[in-house]
Design a protein around this motif. Structure first.
Motif, PDB file in Angstrom:
ATOM      1  N   VAL A  23      45.363  35.407  43.776  1.00 46.22           N
ATOM      2  CA  VAL A  23      46.845  34.323  44.058  1.00 46.22           C
ATOM      3  C   VAL A  23      46.702  33.705  45.618  1.00 46.22           C
ATOM      4  N   GLY A  24      45.999  32.024  44.920  1.00 43.82           N
ATOM      5  CA  GLY A  24      45.713  31.560  46.530  1.00 43.82           C
ATOM      6  C   GLY A  24      44.233  31.631  46.754  1.00 43.82           C
ATOM      7  N   GLY A  25      43.156  31.635  45.904  1.00 42.07           N
ATOM      8  CA  GLY A  25      42.193  32.598  46.667  1.00 42.07           C
ATOM      9  C   GLY A  25      42.284  33.703  47.401  1.00 42.07           C
ATOM     10  N   ALA A  26      42.889  34.969  47.493  1.00 43.07           N
ATOM     11  CA  ALA A  26      43.289  35.888  47.767  1.00 43.07           C
ATOM     12  C   ALA A  26      43.434  36.932  46.360  1.00 43.07           C
ATOM     13  N   THR A  27      42.502  37.961  46.155  1.00 39.06           N
ATOM     14  CA  THR A  27      42.536  38.927  45.105  1.00 39.06           C
ATOM     15  C   THR A  27      43.040  40.367  45.644  1.00 39.06           C
ATOM     16  N   ALA A  28      43.521  40.937  44.651  1.00 42.37           N
ATOM     17  CA  ALA A  28      44.104  42.648  44.557  1.00 42.37           C
ATOM     18  C   ALA A  28      43.412  43.081  43.733  1.00 42.37           C
ATOM     19  N   ILE A  29      44.143  44.528  43.788  1.00 42.24           N
ATOM     20  CA  ILE A  29      43.479  45.707  42.349  1.00 42.24           C
ATOM     21  C   ILE A  29      45.050  46.188  42.010  1.00 42.24           C
ATOM     22  N   ALA A  30      45.434  46.689  41.486  1.00 40.20           N
ATOM     23  CA  ALA A  30      46.154  47.342  40.803  1.00 40.20           C
ATOM     24  C   ALA A  30      46.023  48.552  39.519  1.00 40.20           C
ATOM     25  N   SER A  31      46.110  49.664  39.677  1.00 38.53           N
ATOM     26  CA  SER A  31      45.562  50.649  38.291  1.00 38.53           C
ATOM     27  C   SER A  31      46.719  51.660  37.982  1.00 38.53           C
ATOM     28  N   SER A  32      47.242  52.250  37.065  1.00 40.27           N
ATOM     29  CA  SER A  32      48.043  53.182  37.379  1.00 40.27           C
ATOM     30  C   SER A  32      48.145  54.060  35.016  1.00 40.27           C
ATOM     31  N   GLY A  33      47.958  54.587  35.578  1.00 37.06           N
ATOM     32  CA  GLY A  33      47.906  55.797  33.904  1.00 37.06           C
ATOM     33  C   GLY A  33      49.606  55.727  33.662  1.00 37.06           C
ATOM     34  N   ASP A  34      50.262  55.247  33.517  1.00 42.94           N
ATOM     35  CA  ASP A  34      51.659  54.864  33.856  1.00 42.94           C
ATOM     36  C   ASP A  34      51.593  53.914  32.324  1.00 42.94           C
ATOM     37  N   LEU A  35      51.225  53.531  30.997  1.00 40.03           N
ATOM     38  CA  LEU A  35      51.458  52.599  30.347  1.00 40.03           C
ATOM     39  C   LEU A  35      52.542  51.907  29.428  1.00 40.03           C
ATOM     40  N   THR A  36      53.347  52.828  29.751  1.00 36.77           N
ATOM     41  CA  THR A  36      55.227  51.815  29.753  1.00 36.77           C
ATOM     42  C   THR A  36      55.868  50.347  29.737  1.00 36.77           C
ATOM     43  N   ALA A  37      56.247  50.070  29.274  1.00 33.58           N
ATOM     44  CA  ALA A  37      56.682  48.742  29.998  1.00 33.58           C
ATOM     45  C   ALA A  37      57.185  48.644  31.080  1.00 33.58           C
ATOM     46  N   GLY A  38      57.774  50.117  31.627  1.00 33.38           N
ATOM     47  CA  GLY A  38      58.333  49.853  33.348  1.00 33.38           C
ATOM     48  C   GLY A  38      56.554  49.852  33.906  1.00 33.38           C
ATOM     49  N   GLY A  39      55.852  50.740  33.377  1.00 36.23           N
ATOM     50  CA  GLY A  39      55.278  51.204  34.207  1.00 36.23           C
ATOM     51  C   GLY A  39      53.699  49.527  34.163  1.00 36.23           C
ATOM     52  N   LEU A  40      53.597  49.215  33.750  1.00 39.50           N
ATOM     53  CA  LEU A  40      52.871  48.044  33.630  1.00 39.50           C
ATOM     54  C   LEU A  40      53.751  46.659  34.174  1.00 39.50           C
TER      55      LEU A  40
END
Lengths: 447, 478
Positions: A58-75
């Motif tokens: 976002v605007g040249g800045a980065t971040a990472i998120a990860s999850s084991g919750d692959l439900t619609a809400g989790g994503l």
């Protein structure tokens, strides 16, 4: 659920939530692990995991998120989390996805998946473990105990989608068997192990042969003693020699280089090993344990000579470290769902030489044959090396008694330059592989 | 956060389960010839930020959750886990796990269970994981300035901070539900120093089960120490090679105890008779100056737990008392099979792993000597104050640990810094060579992670200054 669709949907949602660029990794795996000890069932374990990781810019800045919750809400919260984090991190002019020109277009079939490993019955694993452990225990009355035998197998799929214009995925599988016998003589115990691993069920070595080799290795450690401190030639067996290659791979990885935290900094084109040494990284080997059709950023993979006749020809880079160094990515981004890409070798090996292991040992009047290295005494910044050793002492060109509670020390640059003999016994038993190596001078610390 | 005090409700609500559904699953699991079964629920959120080149370039947030079903039948363990938590998946996992009990030939083994309640060692409000990532970033930026301020030859600073929130719940067939909420904060700082073509690194870190603001209060010292160590190592001379007298400084060098004796006293290896310490309870394994304990009950420590991952409250266990081996570290399976008491050491990395006997905070009690007198007593030797990592072969007893900051001792005085060297010794023997124990017991700053059989768990260590007469130093200067 097609994992590629999940990955693509994550990238699209990230884009509509404000990301300029994004890529997503989605993985799914199933596994079985069983163990036998002293002929009895000890362990059965079944695993099932899924995981998604999203990287946003976002605007040249980065971040990472990860999850084991692959439900619609989790994503959905995955996307929200990643965007929110990227609003806090600093802009990095070198950040971003790989150039479109570097992305893989055709994905070769590398024979990474064996359907026979999809639904293995526990009894098959128990039978292999029994055969392996029984062979080890039958090898000698001095095999008095056992840590058991373990069989593991699993399969899975990984998909990557990137707003740079990549979407792809592949399936892979693996199986392994290991045996750990304990030998006893005069009240002193020694254990050792042996193993086999493959992408295919029928690629595993015979269980009894694995057990016999494990027993041979444990038995030859009985009666181990120390030796006098001094400077000696040191011969590394193939497995311990491979560990030296892993240290070299770490020192030529882009992240170590741009941080100026490597003893091989600015050594491209220079002699970093003996002229007989050629080291190759090959991500496309059929059925290779570290083979893959694209790297963790979707970049095409290719076979690459890393060290050619002792001269360093290539670093291992992902797109970020490549930009930092003003170079082009070499397709060595390794990616776990929850983290930014790192750098790792694929199938990385030192090419076989002309000598039999026996001839290498026979060339040593007095020195050390290393069969196991322990501890973490390797400084990647300076190359200083000091590790604990288990092995056999060489006298007049022959293996004599076992040794332990000693260390070897040197500097990795001197060690690679000091490789004076290379074995003809290269086998691709592990993803990083080496033949037997002899280094002319190292310090051995003992009594 | 409401869930901070109610792990039971947290999991039942999150996965739409009821207490009676769990009992039904556990009923399925034990419905053969099993001795015991348990469910282990876990929910873990970790947030990190990392800095290099003077700015915070990366932040991550990860969520892991899932449940494992375990069935115990004598020496057998069946386990199935999933991160797709539903009643249907749980029933399937229970049927998978009980497979090992179906064909057992041995008789039932009563499994020991504790009825003690959890401790309350680390209740933190607000939970560290609620810390805005901007606060993590601000801390790291400050540490960058602190580290660079130590010396102009510091060329790069890598720093990262992590805040973790882990909720666990153990359910057993008797209807017992034991939960724990485990905060964890961690910081690491690594500095690269460069001068006249020589490059070196130094690192330091710390953390524990306490608040993010507490971490912030301790952090500047870590950054200064990482920078100091990098600069110091620029002048380090090659380490000596051979057997000599070694003095270990207080705190983190306690990794000696972890490697040399701790692993060898874990119940599983001793039940199987594969440890160099097997069958040696009651015998002398250390000089009488040595008393070593494992204590999971110290408030706020990284290695502490209110309950272990089987629901057993942690405790202080004496391992060695005045040199005599007194006890092992146990989980339920091994305590039951060996007929020994539970010690609250059944730990696992996550819901994807089986519990095993593991250490918590392992340390030696203080002695009487002044640390400066201990150094003065050594004519020639090595003084090691910080270490990278270590490992051990529990069967042969041989252990190694690698110094990251060490000095020569010449004529009773601390001399030049030496490059990192590996120290190697024999576990059942090394503590018998301890001839001096200082009065300066310190626990480490909270950096330890222990690996065993592929599982990593946070641990603590501690040591007073000790003198060891005869340890092999693996340098290059023969």
């Amino acid at each position: 659920m097609d994992l590629r669709d999940v990955a693509q949907a994550l990238v699209e949602r990230a884009r509509s939530a404000g990301a300029d660029m994004a890529d997503a990794v989605v993985g799914e795996s199933d596994g079985l692990e069983v163990g036998i000890r002293l002929g009895e069932i000890e362990k059965l374990k079944r695993a099932r995991e899924r995981r998604a990781g999203l990287r946003v810019f976002v605007g040249g800045a980065t971040a990472i998120a990860s999850s084991g919750d692959l439900t619609a809400g989790g994503l959905a919260s995955l996307v929200d989390d990643a965007i929110a984090l990227a609003r806090v991190t600093a802009r990095d002019p070198h950040g971003g996805l790989p150039d479109a020109a570097d992305l893989a277009t055709a994905l070769p079939d590398l024979a990474l998946h064996d359907s026979a490993l999809e639904d293995v019955a526990p009894d098959l694993g128990f039978a292999r473990c029994r055969a392996g452990e029984e062979a080890a225990r039958a090898a000698s009355p001095e095999i008095t105990n056992s840590e058991g035998a373990e069989f593991g197998c699993g399969g899975g799929e990984v998909a990557l989608a990137s707003s740079a214009g990549f979407v792809g995925g592949y399936r892979s599988s693996s199986a392994s068997l290991s045996v750990v016998p304990v030998a006893t003589r005069d009240g002193q115990m020694q254990r050792d192990y042996w193993y086999t691993t493959s992408r295919r069920l029928d690629g595993l070595e015979d269980a009894a042969a694995v057990g016999r080799e494990a027993a041979r290795r444990a038995l030859r450690r009985l009666g181990a003693r120390r030796v006098a401190t001094g400077t000696y030639p040191v011969v590394f067996d193939p497995d311990t020699a491979a560990s030296l290659l892993r240290h070299l791979a770490g020192a030529i990885s882009g992240s170590a280089l741009y941080r100026r935290a490597s003893y091989l900094l600015d050594k491209l084109g220079e002699q970093v090993a003996a002229p007989a040494v050629t080291i190759v990284d090959d991500p496309l080997r059929q059925g290779g344990l570290a083979s893959r059709p694209f790297d963790g950023e979707g970049v095409a993979s290719s076979r690459r000579t890393i060290v050619e006749r002792g001269v360093l020809r290539s670093y291992l880079l992902d797109s970020y470290s490549a930009r930092r160094l003003g170079l082009r990515t070499t397709g060595h981004a390794a990616r776990a769902a929850g983290d930014a890409p790192g750098v790792a070798p694929t199938n990385f090996h030192l090419e076989a030489g002309p000598h039999t292991p026996e001839a290498i040992i026979a060339s040593v009047p007095q020195g050390l044959y290393v069969t196991e290295l322990i501890g973490f005494g390797v400084n990647g910044v300076t190359g200083d090396y000091s590790r604990g050793v288990v092995g056999l002492w060489i006298e007049n060109g022959e293996l004599t008694y076992p040794v332990e509670e000693i260390t070897i020390a040197g500097n990795l640059l001197d060690m690679f330059r000091g490789i004076s003999m290379i074995g003809n016994d290269l086998r691709f038993r592990t993803s990083t592989a080496s033949p037997t190596l002899k280094i002319d001078r190292m310090t051995v610390a003992g009594t | 956060m409401a869930e901070a005090t109610q792990p039971e409700r947290f999991f039942l609500d999150r996965f739409d389960l009821t207490g009676s559904a769990l009992e039904r699953v556990l009923g399925t699991a034990v419905a053969t010839r099993a001795d015991h079964a348990d469910l282990f629920f876990e929910h873990r959120v970790v947030q990190t930020a990392s800095l290099e080149d003077g700015v915070v370039k990366k932040a991550t947030r990860s969520l892991r959750h899932g449940v494992g079903v375990r069935v115990l039948a004598g020496t057998r363990q069946g386990y199935a886990y999933t991160d797709d938590v539903s009643l249907e998946r749980l029933e399937l996992a229970a049927r998978t796990a009980r497979y090992i009990a179906e064909q057992r030939g041995d008789g039932a083994v009563p499994v020991r269970a504790s009825d003690g309640g959890p401790h309350d060692l680390y209740a933190v409000t607000p939970a560290p994981v609620e810390t805005p990532v901007a606060d993590l970033a601000a801390l790291l930026s400050r540490l960058d300035a602190v580290a660079r301020g130590v010396d102009p030859h510091i060329t790069n600073v890598l720093a990262s901070a992590a805040v973790e929130h882990r909720i666990v719940l153990v359910a057993t067939p008797d209807g017992r539900l034991v939960g724990d909420v485990r905060p964890l904060v961690h910081l690491s700082v690594s500095c690269i120093a460069e001068r006249g073509g020589v490059r070196q690194q130094g690192s330091h870190g710390g953390g524990g089960r306490f608040s993010f603001s507490e971490l912030g209060a301790r952090a500047d010292a870590y950054a200064r120490d990482a920078a100091r160590q990098a600069i110091l190592n620029l002048d380090a001379v090659p380490a000596p090679a051979g057997t000599m007298t070694v003095v270990l400084g207080p705190g983190w060098p306690g990794i000696l105890l972890h490697e040399a004796i701790g692993h060898g006293l874990e119940g599983d290896f001793n039940r199987k008779g594969t440890s160099a310490f097997s069958g040696r309870i009651g015998s002398r394994v250390a000089s009488e100056l040595c008393t070593v304990v494992d204590d999971g009950t110290i408030p706020w420590r990284r290695g502490s737990l209110n309950v272990d991952d089987e629901g057993t409250p942690t405790q202080r266990t004496v391992l060695i008392e005045n040199g005599i081996l007194r006890g092992y570290l146990q989980d339920q399976q091994n305590a039951s099979l060996m007929g020994m008491p539970l010690t609250g050491n059944g730990r696992r990395e996550s819901f994807a792993h089986l519990p095993m006997p593991r250490m918590t905070n392992t340390f030696m009690l203080a002695g009487n000597d002044a640390p400066e007198d201990i150094i003065r007593s050594v004519d020639r030797g090595l003084y090691a104050v910080s270490f990278g990592g270590g490992s051990v072969d529990i069967t042969s007893g041989k252990f190694v640990f690698s110094a990251s900051e060490a000095y020569e001792i010449e004529g009773g005085k601390v001399g030049r810094p030496v490059k990192g060297a590996t120290l190697i010794g024999n576990g059942p023997d090394v503590l018998t060579r301890i001839t001096r124990v200082g009065h300066d017991l310190a626990l480490d700053d909270g950096v330890g992670t222990c690996g065993k059989d592929g599982q990593s768990v946070p641990v603590g260590v501690g040591l007073p200054t000790v003198r060891i007469d005869g340890l092999t130093v693996g340098g290059t200067q023969a």
